[in-house]
Motif scaffolding. Structure first.
Motif, PDB file in Angstrom:
ATOM      1  N   PRO A 101      21.699  85.463  27.387  1.00  0.00           N
ATOM      2  CA  PRO A 101      20.457  84.708  27.620  1.00  0.00           C
ATOM      3  C   PRO A 101      19.505  85.493  28.519  1.00  0.00           C
ATOM      4  O   PRO A 101      19.900  86.045  29.538  1.00  0.00           O
ATOM      5  CB  PRO A 101      20.950  83.434  28.310  1.00  0.00           C
ATOM      6  N   SER A 102      18.249  85.553  28.123  1.00  0.00           N
ATOM      7  CA  SER A 102      17.249  86.289  28.900  1.00  0.00           C
ATOM      8  C   SER A 102      15.868  85.791  28.524  1.00  0.00           C
ATOM      9  O   SER A 102      15.604  85.468  27.366  1.00  0.00           O
ATOM     10  CB  SER A 102      17.355  87.796  28.633  1.00  0.00           C
ATOM     11  N   SER A 103      14.989  85.757  29.515  1.00  0.00           N
ATOM     12  CA  SER A 103      13.602  85.348  29.270  1.00  0.00           C
ATOM     13  C   SER A 103      12.686  86.554  29.057  1.00  0.00           C
ATOM     14  O   SER A 103      11.487  86.391  28.831  1.00  0.00           O
ATOM     15  CB  SER A 103      13.084  84.515  30.449  1.00  0.00           C
ATOM     16  N   ILE A 104      13.238  87.759  29.129  1.00  0.00           N
ATOM     17  CA  ILE A 104      12.429  88.969  28.991  1.00  0.00           C
ATOM     18  C   ILE A 104      12.087  89.183  27.518  1.00  0.00           C
ATOM     19  O   ILE A 104      12.977  89.232  26.658  1.00  0.00           O
ATOM     20  CB  ILE A 104      13.181  90.192  29.549  1.00  0.00           C
ATOM     21  N   ASP A 105      10.815  89.317  27.239  1.00  0.00           N
ATOM     22  CA  ASP A 105      10.357  89.507  25.860  1.00  0.00           C
ATOM     23  C   ASP A 105      10.186  90.999  25.588  1.00  0.00           C
ATOM     24  O   ASP A 105       9.076  91.526  25.538  1.00  0.00           O
ATOM     25  CB  ASP A 105       9.042  88.754  25.628  1.00  0.00           C
ATOM     26  N   ASP A 106      11.312  91.699  25.410  1.00  0.00           N
ATOM     27  CA  ASP A 106      11.234  93.129  25.132  1.00  0.00           C
ATOM     28  C   ASP A 106      10.612  93.402  23.771  1.00  0.00           C
ATOM     29  O   ASP A 106       9.927  94.412  23.589  1.00  0.00           O
ATOM     30  CB  ASP A 106      12.635  93.751  25.191  1.00  0.00           C
ATOM     31  N   SER A 107      10.854  92.529  22.828  1.00  0.00           N
ATOM     32  CA  SER A 107      10.278  92.700  21.501  1.00  0.00           C
ATOM     33  C   SER A 107       8.750  92.700  21.573  1.00  0.00           C
ATOM     34  O   SER A 107       8.084  93.566  21.002  1.00  0.00           O
ATOM     35  CB  SER A 107      10.772  91.585  20.571  1.00  0.00           C
ATOM     36  N   GLY A 108       8.195  91.745  22.307  1.00  0.00           N
ATOM     37  CA  GLY A 108       6.752  91.686  22.486  1.00  0.00           C
ATOM     38  C   GLY A 108       6.226  92.873  23.268  1.00  0.00           C
ATOM     39  O   GLY A 108       5.153  93.414  22.965  1.00  0.00           O
ATOM     40  N   PHE A 109       6.985  93.282  24.305  1.00  0.00           N
ATOM     41  CA  PHE A 109       6.580  94.439  25.113  1.00  0.00           C
ATOM     42  C   PHE A 109       6.454  95.695  24.258  1.00  0.00           C
ATOM     43  O   PHE A 109       5.463  96.440  24.357  1.00  0.00           O
ATOM     44  CB  PHE A 109       7.591  94.665  26.237  1.00  0.00           C
ATOM     45  N   LEU A 110       7.440  95.942  23.404  1.00  0.00           N
ATOM     46  CA  LEU A 110       7.421  97.168  22.604  1.00  0.00           C
ATOM     47  C   LEU A 110       6.250  97.187  21.623  1.00  0.00           C
ATOM     48  O   LEU A 110       5.626  98.237  21.411  1.00  0.00           O
ATOM     49  CB  LEU A 110       8.755  97.319  21.869  1.00  0.00           C
ATOM     50  N   MET A 111       5.920  96.040  21.047  1.00  0.00           N
ATOM     51  CA  MET A 111       4.782  96.009  20.137  1.00  0.00           C
ATOM     52  C   MET A 111       3.461  96.109  20.887  1.00  0.00           C
ATOM     53  O   MET A 111       2.501  96.727  20.412  1.00  0.00           O
ATOM     54  CB  MET A 111       4.825  94.745  19.278  1.00  0.00           C
ATOM     55  N   ALA A 112       3.399  95.522  22.084  1.00  0.00           N
ATOM     56  CA  ALA A 112       2.192  95.658  22.909  1.00  0.00           C
ATOM     57  C   ALA A 112       2.006  97.114  23.334  1.00  0.00           C
ATOM     58  O   ALA A 112       0.866  97.619  23.385  1.00  0.00           O
ATOM     59  CB  ALA A 112       2.287  94.745  24.125  1.00  0.00           C
ATOM     60  N   LEU A 113       3.104  97.790  23.644  1.00  0.00           N
ATOM     61  CA  LEU A 113       3.023  99.209  23.997  1.00  0.00           C
ATOM     62  C   LEU A 113       2.536 100.029  22.801  1.00  0.00           C
ATOM     63  O   LEU A 113       1.708 100.938  22.951  1.00  0.00           O
ATOM     64  CB  LEU A 113       4.382  99.707  24.469  1.00  0.00           C
ATOM     65  N   LEU A 114       3.024  99.703  21.613  1.00  0.00           N
ATOM     66  CA  LEU A 114       2.535 100.373  20.407  1.00  0.00           C
ATOM     67  C   LEU A 114       1.028 100.167  20.258  1.00  0.00           C
ATOM     68  O   LEU A 114       0.283 101.123  19.964  1.00  0.00           O
ATOM     69  CB  LEU A 114       3.267  99.847  19.175  1.00  0.00           C
ATOM     70  N   ASP A 115       0.561  98.943  20.460  1.00  0.00           N
ATOM     71  CA  ASP A 115      -0.879  98.673  20.359  1.00  0.00           C
ATOM     72  C   ASP A 115      -1.668  99.494  21.370  1.00  0.00           C
ATOM     73  O   ASP A 115      -2.731 100.047  21.055  1.00  0.00           O
ATOM     74  CB  ASP A 115      -1.148  97.184  20.577  1.00  0.00           C
ATOM     75  N   SER A 116      -1.160  99.579  22.589  1.00  0.00           N
ATOM     76  CA  SER A 116      -1.851 100.333  23.638  1.00  0.00           C
ATOM     77  C   SER A 116      -1.915 101.821  23.295  1.00  0.00           C
ATOM     78  O   SER A 116      -2.964 102.460  23.453  1.00  0.00           O
ATOM     79  CB  SER A 116      -1.132 100.133  24.973  1.00  0.00           C
ATOM     80  N   LEU A 117      -0.805 102.369  22.812  1.00  0.00           N
ATOM     81  CA  LEU A 117      -0.778 103.794  22.477  1.00  0.00           C
ATOM     82  C   LEU A 117      -1.648 104.103  21.265  1.00  0.00           C
ATOM     83  O   LEU A 117      -2.206 105.201  21.150  1.00  0.00           O
ATOM     84  CB  LEU A 117       0.670 104.235  22.224  1.00  0.00           C
ATOM     85  N   THR A 118      -1.766 103.124  20.364  1.00  0.00           N
ATOM     86  CA  THR A 118      -2.625 103.321  19.194  1.00  0.00           C
ATOM     87  C   THR A 118      -4.076 103.495  19.613  1.00  0.00           C
ATOM     88  O   THR A 118      -4.843 104.234  18.980  1.00  0.00           O
ATOM     89  CB  THR A 118      -2.479 102.134  18.226  1.00  0.00           C
ATOM     90  N   VAL A 119      -4.471 102.824  20.691  1.00  0.00           N
ATOM     91  CA  VAL A 119      -5.833 102.966  21.214  1.00  0.00           C
ATOM     92  C   VAL A 119      -6.011 104.328  21.886  1.00  0.00           C
ATOM     93  O   VAL A 119      -7.048 104.976  21.746  1.00  0.00           O
ATOM     94  CB  VAL A 119      -6.141 101.831  22.218  1.00  0.00           C
ATOM     95  N   GLN A 120      -4.953 104.784  22.597  1.00  0.00           N
ATOM     96  CA  GLN A 120      -5.057 106.036  23.349  1.00  0.00           C
ATOM     97  C   GLN A 120      -4.941 107.279  22.472  1.00  0.00           C
ATOM     98  O   GLN A 120      -5.530 108.319  22.757  1.00  0.00           O
ATOM     99  CB  GLN A 120      -3.953 106.092  24.408  1.00  0.00           C
ATOM    100  N   TYR A 121      -4.137 107.185  21.426  1.00  0.00           N
ATOM    101  CA  TYR A 121      -3.862 108.337  20.573  1.00  0.00           C
ATOM    102  C   TYR A 121      -4.216 108.011  19.123  1.00  0.00           C
ATOM    103  O   TYR A 121      -4.378 106.862  18.752  1.00  0.00           O
ATOM    104  CB  TYR A 121      -2.370 108.721  20.640  1.00  0.00           C
TER     105      TYR A 121
END
Length: 372
Positions: A101-121
């Protein structure tokens, strides 16, 4: 001796984040500062394919970057490689892949990181790949299930689908390669961890059933035993499923909970297998072998006596190997075949009913059913 990756164990020294390389960057997600490392090729024109590589339990990205030499891989493959850092959940950095059990949304984090990197690169959003070992393999499966509509290919190594994730319906078909050693005692091939005395999720066979259903596969997989040329104590068997979307299993007979880095040392290097699959190419394997020798077997199913016919009249086959469904050699049948003789017989009547695989010399592997 190859340095073993210390994954899925809390008995390790965790390097403090303060000592990480200056290349580690920061990204705030849901109010928490997250860390990641990026490797890019020095010279690149146009958009970049991107690989997210997910570490195992207790791992840190600088250690993985050094051991895998991702800077060199980025240059060699002309990819961006992203190494995200999981958060410490009490037993070391751990991805929320449904094991606890965990409240950490790693799945969302990884996709948000992809979105951020798509803007940078300039990223090629049609060539987004995810891979990882151990806990990173678990998380790779979760990403494929939850974000297969945005991910082109996934390669999960020594990680399973948890029971929680197995209850989910994948959002879309996704290209998937699962790699697993049959002697893995940390994340067992059958889903059970002898190291931790607990079940961790679906066994490999059930995982492949899950993805066959998700990807709309039909019929039996094609089975290739890849050339065994190096004295590595391993045997690599590839299962290719008949799907609208690429689905493969690389079974590593005698393989343990480790990453077999390079084909310079092993018959199949995981690095090369990952690249070949994600880039849509094929491992060097039975394509050439099949041109040398194909087998025709009958009757199949058989109640005992099996006829084996060879395509090449002048080839000599010193022995015929019989494998069980786990890739273990259960018998070696010595034969002597004259150049003019294209057919030999072997007797399987002493074997229990079931599925076996027959290989003559370096021929392609042929599935045989013994039934009485």
């Amino acid at each position: 001796m190859m340095k073993k990756i210390l994954t899925f164990t809390i008995l390790m020294t965790i390097v403090l984040f303060g000592n990480l390389s200056a290349q580690v960057q920061h990204f705030t997600w849901q109010g928490t500062e997250r860390e990641y490392l990026v490797r890019t090729p020095a010279n690149h024109n146009g958009t970049l394919p991107v690989l997210f590589f997910l570490h195992g339990l207790g791992g840190n990205v600088s250690n993985y970057d050094q051991e895998f030499n991702f800077a060199q891989i980025a240059e060699e493959y002309d990819w961006m490689i992203v190494l995200p850092q999981a958060l410490d959940q009490g037993i070391g950095p751990m991805w929320n892949a449904g094991l606890a059990p965990s409240s950490i949304d790693d799945s969302g984090f990884l996709m948000a990181l992809l979105d951020s990197l798509t803007v940078q690169y300039q990223l090629d959003t049609d060539s987004v790949f995810f891979s990882g070992i151990s806990m990173g393999g678990f998380m790779t499966h979760r990403m494929a299930i939850e974000h297969g509509d945005r991910i082109d290919a996934c390669v999960a190594v020594s990680g399973l689908i948890t029971s929680a994730d197995a209850a989910q319906t994948p959002v879309a078909p996704v290209r998937m390669l699962h790699i697993h050693g049959t002697n893995d005692n940390v994340v067992g091939y059958n889903g059970y961890s002898t190291a931790f005395s607990m079940n961790l999720g679906l066994g490999v066979d059930a995982i492949m059933d899950y993805w066959q259903n998700a990807n709309g596969c039909t019929g039996e997989p094609a089975i290739d035993t890849l050339p065994d040329l190096k004295d590595d104590g391993l045997r690599f068997i590839r299962y290719t499923y008949n799907c609208g979307t690429d689905l493969q299993l690389l079974k590593v007979v005698n393989g343990v909970h480790d990453w077999y880095h390079s084909s310079a040392q092993y018959d199949v290097g995981y690095k090369e297998a990952l690249y070949e699959f994600c880039s849509g190419r094929s491992l060097p394997s039975s394509v050439a072998v099949r041109e040398m020798e194909q087998l025709r077997v009958w009757p199949n199913p058989t109640n005992g006596v099996l006829n084996i016919q060879f395509t090449h009249q002048n080839s000599s086959v010193p022995e015929i190997k019989v494998y069980d469904v786990y890739g273990k050699v259960v018998d070696v049948v010595e034969t002597q075949r004259a150049a003019s003789l294209q057919t030999v017989q072997i007797n399987l009547s002493r074997y229990p009913d079931g599925v076996y695989f027959v290989q003559a010399g370096n021929s392609a592997v042929t599935k045989v059913v013994v039934a009485r």
